[in-house]
Write an enzyme that holds these catalytic residues in place. Structure first.
Site, PDB file in Angstrom:
ATOM      1  CD  GLU A  46      -2.848   1.379   2.254  1.00  0.00           C
ATOM      2  OE1 GLU A  46      -2.800   0.649   3.264  1.00  0.00           O
ATOM      3  OE2 GLU A  46      -3.793   2.150   2.002  1.00  0.00           O
ATOM      4  CB  CYS A 239      -7.232   3.362   3.885  1.00  0.00           C
ATOM      5  SG  CYS A 239      -7.707   2.517   5.393  1.00  0.00           S
ATOM      6  CG  ASN A 372      -9.045  -1.908   2.355  1.00  0.00           C
ATOM      7  OD1 ASN A 372      -8.383  -2.941   2.425  1.00  0.00           O
ATOM      8  ND2 ASN A 372      -8.938  -0.935   3.232  1.00  0.00           N
ATOM      9  CD  GLU A 373      -9.511  -2.179   7.594  1.00  0.00           C
ATOM     10  OE1 GLU A 373      -9.599  -0.947   7.784  1.00  0.00           O
ATOM     11  OE2 GLU A 373      -8.532  -2.849   7.964  1.00  0.00           O
TER      12      GLU A 373
END
Ligand code: AHR
Length: 670
Positions: A46, A239, A372-373
């Site tokens: 990332e 993120c 993603n999350e």
């Protein structure tokens, strides 16, 4: 005589008691179990902590196209400099025009500070390039590498002149060779001709990048990744996939094609933490999806791109920040088009761009992460049409969903249930947790909060649903949230549980991967660097030890018929075993998390005769809070050894004293 007898008796008793205390483990070497996925141990990239620009991406000039909202961020301009916005690259329209300063003793030019300085090394070559034109007649610039703070007579230590001819935009290149190391140099350009010059996309790369590519990667960092021998590479986040707002989400379509025309994006990590704030953190996208796929190919691992599901970061936003349900088509198209970009024929719309970039053959992408999350219904509702569209068009691509940011709890449970219902192929779990979570020793109300922590976590997982992708994890020491030996060892202990459960865990990636010592927002991290040096953390070595010894099939390893997972009575020992069909090796991993050396006897059922085991040990006698450093990068590294295994009547037996707080791998040919 009497004394002699007494001494012998004592020795005998000591041996007996040592045997009695030994931890006897059984490995069924003749019964290979579930296949270990070749993707099992991988890497997660990332752009956080200046991992891309200022890190893996070898570009040394910050804001090379003057596209930052403050056009001169990273630059100092002097004399007669004008910013213009009608340049040759549509999506990066800005450039500068340097004109005569109006007096022979005055100067016009500009100076770039790089990322925390520009790292220059003695004896190495640097490729300077610029798009330029001389609108009012031929002219000249002087290109210098300088140390602004030197006490020497001259700040510049390398200099070359560049003639700019003609009023059309052209790319110019020259090679600068340095005779010294300057970790925090700057790039300075003087206008030295009388006529003005227009400059755009001012770039400086080390000539020696990974695989020698011009738009290349920093060699030492890319090599460190390849040296892990990862099975999978997840990118580009994290993120940044989501963005603080949707318009700053990572958009892969902006990251392909000529680098000069890739639009700038704000990095979501610029302002996430005001206590680690970097006002100049942007994404040039010079390291884009083509480069990521190429890196995966270089490393021989599976690419796992993650794309936006139409949700901006849920932590940072209310419901109105997300794409509405009837506005998801562009996001769905991004997923479908990505498969075509990676795998489609060279004459398809997106495959053509890949081919034009120099890769007509497909990249053979097999996985896609969507979201993603994310958590709860805003995610589940949105994911549904993505799954439908992907299944219809690309039924062979495996879809990775997510169970959100927590390793347990309401949202996690709901996430797993929804992923089962939607028939995701894998579920991406994230867990940044403290020591006792990794060891499986919760205390007080943690027992309720963490019903499923530690190396036994996956033993009870449902075998019928999606597979597990442990996509982000790291042990974050309580009150010690930085890299240190102890937490890395606990990661090794936890990973025995991943390995034992290879039938359900298909891949696992530690996070985050990279951090610049001058520009980090998050730690611990796997690899640290400054502008010229790097070091691999102990966590890096743990990952590498697993990845390079992953085997092909699990083997049952038990102590008193129980998994060795730091359970009561197991004295802080964790262990797992695999068989490697390609090498014929039995591989055993033992982690001793206790403060004492532990005697271990491992019965290799199914093997007979004497053998020699190769060992690889990670151990440290100093403070558990220590770690490798830039100045001492190899302070704590795994060391090779060997150990004789005895031929006992029933089977081959491996006996050892496993050092306190250590991780040891044994490899024995069957
Ligand atoms: O790895 C750092 C961050 O942790 C990732 O961006 C995010 O997915 C998680 O919250």
């Amino acid at each position: 005589m009497k004394l002699k007898l007494f001494t012998c008796a004592l020795a005998f008793a000591a041996t007996l008691s040592a045997q009695a205390q030994s931890h006897v483990m059984e490995v069924k070497t003749g019964k290979p179990g579930a296949a270990v996925s070749p993707t099992m141990y991988g890497l997660f990239f990332e752009d956080i902590n200046f991992a891309a620009d200022g890190g893996l991406y070898a570009e040394l000039v910050k804001n090379r196209s003057f596209e930052f909202p403050q056009a001169y961020m990273g630059w100092r301009v002097f004399g007669n400099v004008e910013l213009k916005a009608d340049g040759p690259f549509e999506r990066c329209p800005h450039y500068v025009v340097l004109s005569d300063p109006g007096h022979r003793e005055r100067r016009t030019g500009l100076q770039n500070e790089g990322f925390f300085g520009i790292g220059i090394e003695k004896g190495k070559e640097y490729r300077f390039s610029v798009w330029a034109k001389a609108p009012k007649g031929d002219t000249q610039i002087r290109v210098q590498l300088i140390n602004e703070n030197t006490m020497e007579e001259h700040q510049e230590f390398v200099q070359q002149k560049l003639d700019v001819k003609g009023s059309e935009w052209k790319k110019y290149e020259l090679v600068l060779k340095s005779n010294r190391t300057e970790p925090k140099a700057q790039l300075r350009i003087f206008l030295s001709g009388k006529n003005p010059v227009a400059l755009e996309h001012v770039s400086l790369f080390p000539a020696d990048t990974y695989k020698g590519r011009k738009n290349g990667l920093r060699k030492d960092l890319a090599q460190a990744l390849a040296d892990v021998h990862p099975g999978v590479f997840r990118f580009p986040g994290g993120c940044i996939v989501e963005g603080t707002t949707l318009d700053t989400r990572y958009q892969w379509k902006n990251t392909i094609g000529p680098v000069e025309n890739r639009p700038l994006n704000k990095n979501r990590w610029e302002d996430t933490f005001d206590y680690r704030y970097y006002a100049d953190y942007y994404q040039s996208y010079g390291l884009g999806f083509f480069e990521f796929f190429q890196l995966c190919e270089d490393m021989g691992c599976e690419p796992l791109p993650v794309l936006s599901v139409g949700l901006a970061c849920q932590f940072q936003n209310g419901l109105d920040a997300h794409a509405p349900m009837d506005g998801l088509q562009p996001f769905i198209d991004d997923c479908l088009d990505l498969v075509e970009f990676a795998n489609g024929p060279a004459d398809s719309k997106w495959g053509k761009i890949r081919a034009e970039m120099g890769h007509p053959e497909p990249f053979n992408m097999k996985y896609i992460g969507i979201g993603n999350e994310q958590w709860d219904t805003p995610y589940f509702d949105r994911l549904k049409p993505f799954v439908k569209a992907m299944r219809e068009k690309y039924p062979n691509i495996k879809i990775v969903g997510t169970s959100g940011p927590d390793s347990e709890g309401k949202n996690f449970e709901k996430g797993w249930a929804a992923m089962k219902e939607l028939k995701a192929d894998l579920v991406d779990e994230h867990f940044y947790r403290p020591e006792n979570w990794f060891l499986g020793t919760p205390e007080g109300n943690e027992k309720e909060r963490w019903p499923n922590c530690g190396a036994l976590r996956y033993d009870s997982y449902d075998r019928k649903g999606p597979k597990v992708f442990a996509g982000e994890y790291a042990c974050h020491g309580k009150g010690k949230k930085w890299n240190h030996y102890e937490t890395s060892l606990y990661e090794a202990a936890f990973m025995t549980g991943i390995e034992r459960n290879a039938d359900i865990v298909e891949m696992a990636t530690y996070a985050p991967l990279f951090a610049h010592v001058d520009g980090w927002q998050w730690r611990p991290d796997m690899i640290w660097y400054d502008n010229t040096r790097m070091f691999k953390s102990v966590s890096y070595y743990v990952q590498q030890m697993y990845a390079m010894n992953k085997g092909t099939n699990t083997l049952s390893l038990t102590m008193d018929k129980k998994p060795v997972a730091g359970q009561p009575g197991q004295d802080g020992l964790f262990a797992s075993s695999v068989f490697d069909k390609t090498t014929g090796e039995v591989i055993i991993k033992v982690v001793n998390t206790s403060k004492q050396q532990q005697p271990v006897t491992i019965n290799l059922a199914g093997m007979k005769g004497e053998r020699n085991a190769e060992t690889l040990t990670l151990t440290w006698n100093g403070s558990m809070d220590e770690e490798n450093t830039l100045d001492n990068p190899e302070k704590i590294v795994p060391k090779k050894g060997s150990l004789a295994c005895q031929a006992e009547k029933k089977q081959t037996v491996l006996s050892d004293q496993v050092p306190a707080m250590s991780f040891r791998i044994y490899k024995v040919k069957k």
